[in-house]
Write an enzyme that holds these catalytic residues in place. Structure first.
Site, short mmCIF file in Angstrom:
data_model
loop_
_atom_site.label_atom_id
_atom_site.label_comp_id
_atom_site.label_asym_id
_atom_site.label_seq_id
_atom_site.Cartn_x
_atom_site.Cartn_y
_atom_site.Cartn_z
N HIS A 33 49.67 91.87 24.18
CA HIS A 33 50.18 90.72 23.43
C HIS A 33 49.04 89.89 22.87
O HIS A 33 48.31 89.23 23.63
CB HIS A 33 51.08 89.88 24.37
N SER A 70 56.68 89.45 21.94
CA SER A 70 56.46 88.12 22.53
C SER A 70 57.56 87.77 23.52
O SER A 70 57.34 87.03 24.47
CB SER A 70 56.51 87.03 21.46
N GLU A 95 47.04 89.38 26.23
CA GLU A 95 47.66 89.63 27.52
C GLU A 95 47.96 91.13 27.63
O GLU A 95 48.61 91.69 26.73
CB GLU A 95 48.97 88.85 27.64
N ASN A 153 52.69 81.92 27.17
CA ASN A 153 53.87 81.18 26.71
C ASN A 153 54.61 80.53 27.88
O ASN A 153 55.27 79.51 27.71
CB ASN A 153 54.81 82.08 25.91
N1 LIG Z 1 53.71 86.10 14.36
C1 LIG Z 1 53.26 85.70 15.54
O1 LIG Z 1 52.72 84.59 15.70
C2 LIG Z 1 53.34 86.63 16.73
C3 LIG Z 1 52.51 86.40 17.84
C4 LIG Z 1 52.54 87.29 18.91
C5 LIG Z 1 53.41 88.36 18.88
N2 LIG Z 1 54.24 88.55 17.81
C6 LIG Z 1 55.11 89.74 17.84
O2 LIG Z 1 54.51 90.75 17.03
C7 LIG Z 1 55.52 91.54 16.40
C8 LIG Z 1 55.30 91.48 14.89
O3 LIG Z 1 55.36 90.17 14.44
P1 LIG Z 1 54.83 89.74 12.99
O4 LIG Z 1 54.82 88.26 12.98
O5 LIG Z 1 53.60 90.48 12.65
O6 LIG Z 1 56.04 90.26 12.08
P2 LIG Z 1 56.03 90.53 10.51
O7 LIG Z 1 57.44 90.33 10.06
O8 LIG Z 1 54.95 89.79 9.83
O9 LIG Z 1 55.69 92.10 10.40
C9 LIG Z 1 56.51 93.10 10.91
C10 LIG Z 1 56.27 94.38 10.10
O10 LIG Z 1 56.92 95.46 10.76
C11 LIG Z 1 57.50 96.30 9.78
N3 LIG Z 1 58.56 97.07 10.41
C12 LIG Z 1 59.79 96.64 10.80
N4 LIG Z 1 60.46 97.63 11.41
C13 LIG Z 1 59.64 98.71 11.41
C14 LIG Z 1 59.74 100.05 11.91
N5 LIG Z 1 60.84 100.45 12.54
N6 LIG Z 1 58.70 100.88 11.76
C15 LIG Z 1 57.58 100.46 11.13
N7 LIG Z 1 57.42 99.23 10.63
C16 LIG Z 1 58.43 98.36 10.77
C17 LIG Z 1 57.96 95.37 8.68
O11 LIG Z 1 58.09 96.07 7.46
C18 LIG Z 1 56.83 94.34 8.68
O12 LIG Z 1 55.80 94.69 7.78
C19 LIG Z 1 56.84 90.99 16.88
O13 LIG Z 1 57.25 91.72 18.00
C20 LIG Z 1 56.50 89.55 17.27
O14 LIG Z 1 57.38 89.04 18.24
C21 LIG Z 1 54.21 87.72 16.74
#
Ligand SMILES: NC(=O)c1ccc[n+]([C@@H]2O[C@H](COP(=O)([O-])OP(=O)(O)OC[C@H]3O[C@@H](n4cnc5c(N)ncnc54)[C@H](O)[C@@H]3O)[C@@H](O)[C@H]2O)c1
Length: 505
Positions: free
Chosen positions: A143, A122, A155, A193
């Site tokens: 995204h 993000s 996106e 965003n």
């Molecule tokens: N949550 C949101 O609303 C949202 C929206 C858009 C984008 N994002 C982006 O998406 C990505 C994930 O966000 P999320 O909210 O799902 O996070 P989350 O914390 O729910 O999940 C992340 C997962 O990644 C795993 N992980 C961490 N390091 C790892 C690695 N090296 N190899 C494999 N697995 C690994 C963790 O164990 C965890 O299960 C981030 O980059 C975030 O910025 C999040």
């Protein structure tokens, strides 16, 4: 939904976003491999997706046979190497540049020559992730928004070295899964965003200036303009701890662009733990998960035989005069013998309008001409509007049962200021070519849930008027955040819709 040949897609990171991405692509007919560094997390995610599909079957939104087939296309992988056959791997792991770069480097060594790599980041620049790879041309951003299956837009981020064929293929896969794919440049906040900044920055600025309270800003924007939620309700939902970091990061990444300057109101509230819903208190207090709204202002009685003058030059004068008569007050031709003088300025405060028209400011109040009069009305006072004139105006405007918000003086009220800011930022996005006009319009509607795309909305409200609001704010405050974008100024000067793209060359 476009038909796209089924393929094998890997999802790394089985958290909130990873699960949603797995569900989206398996439902679209693809085989999806899921891996997470946390042992057991990928299996849990697959079980979760399976449960979501079972619910879709129960609700009649999916055939049981399709669910059964989808099940066989889902695979939890304990090793990253199990993703070697994937044509595309989408990364949705922790938002940490070093960790993402290490993952992409490792993936590049595992995957076939033709495979594509996409990041769901993000806030990081896709190029920073891609530069860890030998072949950054096959790396892009993809995204999604939370919850992925319901937020029908993604996106596709074309980083500086991303191959056009990769952008096309990711767009096809996304559209094939039923989501609108919008293509955006690798710039801070990408498209959605970035376009969403204005609602927060201007909402906060209005509160900072004590023009209105957070609840008043939210009420006006929801009820008079049609936003699903106001900025303070949204900040409470996301959590101010998270949002404050996004605000600061976009401001810094845009080299301290004044349009995105965060508010000094925020850090003390974060320090005090006023995060929002999750901490029980933010801009609102929450009891049993419900926001506690301040009580409505008591409605004063309408004075007998109230004599009202309405500025005849105001754009909504006829409607307002009709309302005065329907409420049982008396219209008078001149301001001299009126108990109350009502003005409806664009981009001008009540004080400015009163002085320009030679009115007695103690008997003057302003009504926002932007929202239709049938919706929540905003009544703006000068610093000297008398309590009698204030109460008379409030009673008059509320007589037919329509809600009224009273605010302090400000060029542009709440609605004009927020819309001018949103449209100005959107015009600048178009000017910079961060996305096409069509993608910008759809992305904002689908990703932010606004009733209309910002440029089309600006045209409907009157681009020239919104430009006046920006100019008035710039003149009143000297704050460069209000400088109007060249795109907006030129289209107003030429009498063109804001959605007019640049000329072909
Ligand atoms: N949550 C949101 O609303 C949202 C929206 C858009 C984008 N994002 C982006 O998406 C990505 C994930 O966000 P999320 O909210 O799902 O996070 P989350 O914390 O729910 O999940 C992340 C997962 O990644 C795993 N992980 C961490 N390091 C790892 C690695 N090296 N190899 C494999 N697995 C690994 C963790 O164990 C965890 O299960 C981030 O980059 C975030 O910025 C999040």
């Amino acid at each position: 939904m476009a038909t796209v040949p089924p393929t094998t897609i890997g999802v790394v990171g089985a958290g909130t976003m990873g699960r949603g991405i797995v569900q989206l692509f398996v439902q679209a007919g693809h085989t999806v491999y899921c891996h997470d560094a946390q042992p057991g997390a990928a299996t849990k995610a697959i079980e979760h997706v399976d449960g979501m599909l079972a619910r879709a079957v129960e609700k009649g939104r999916m055939a049981a046979a399709d669910h059964e087939r989808a099940r066989h296309r889902l695979k939890a992988c304990s090793r990253l190497a199990d993703l070697a056959d994937c044509e595309l791997v989408i990364e949705a792991i922790v938002e940490d540049l070093a960790v993402k770069r290490a993952l992409f480097r490792e993936l590049e060594g595992l995957l076939g020559e033709q495979a594509m790599l996409a990041s769901n980041t993000s806030s990081l620049t896709v190029a920073e992730i891609a530069s860890a790879c030998q072949r950054p041309e096959r790396v892009a951003g993809l995204h999604f928004f939370n919850p992925v299956p319901l937020m029908k837009v993604a996106e596709v981020i074309a980083a500086v070295r991303t191959a056009p064929a990769v952008v096309r293929r990711l767009s096809e896969l996304t559209e094939g899964a039923g989501h609108r794919a919008v293509v955006a440049a690798d710039q801070p906040g990408f498209l959605i965003n970035h376009a969403g900044r204005g609602l927060y920055t201007e909402g906060l600025r209005i509160v900072e200036e004590r023009v209105a309270t957070p609840a008043e800003v939210d009420d006006v924007l929801r009820e008079a303009l049609g936003f699903r939620m106001g900025p303070f309700e949204l900040l409470d939902l996301t959590g101010l701890d998270v949002s404050s970091r996004v605000m600061a990061s976009i401001y810094e990444q845009f080299q301290q662009e004044p349009r995105f300057r965060p508010s000094s109101l925020v850090p003390p509230r974060v320090a005090a733990g006023l995060f929002g819903r999750k901490s029980g208190e933010g801009w609102y207090r929450y009891v049993d998960g419900q926001p506690q709204r301040p009580p409505a202002r008591p409605l004063p009685p309408l004075p007998e035989a109230l004599a009202v003058w309405v500025d005849p030059a105001a754009s909504g004068a006829d409607g307002l005069r009709g309302l005065v008569v329907a409420a049982g007050a008396r219209l008078v031709d001149g301001p001299g013998n009126a108990d109350l003088c009502l003005v409806m300025p664009w981009g001008e405060d009540a004080t400015g309008a009163a002085l320009r028209l030679g009115l007695d400011a103690t008997r003057c109040a302003a009504v926002d001409p932007l929202p239709p009069l049938a919706l929540r009305r905003t009544l703006m006072l000068t610093a000297v509007t008398s309590p009698a004139a204030r109460d008379a105006a409030h009673a008059l405007l509320a007589k037919d049962g329509t809600a009224v918000t009273l605010i302090n003086d400000s060029p542009g009220f709440i609605a004009q200021r927020v819309m001018a800011t949103i449209v100005n930022i959107a015009a600048n996005i178009a000017q910079r070519g961060i996305a096409s006009v069509a993608d910008l319009e759809d992305a904002v509607r689908l990703g932010l849930g606004y009733p209309q795309g910002p440029l089309g909305w600006g045209d409907r409200l009157g681009a020239a008027r919104l430009l006046e609001v920006l100019r008035a704010q710039l003149a009143a405050t000297g704050d460069p955040r209000y400088r109007p974008s060249a795109w907006l100024q030129r289209r107003v000067a030429l009498g063109l819709p804001l959605t007019t793209p640049e000329a072909e060359r």
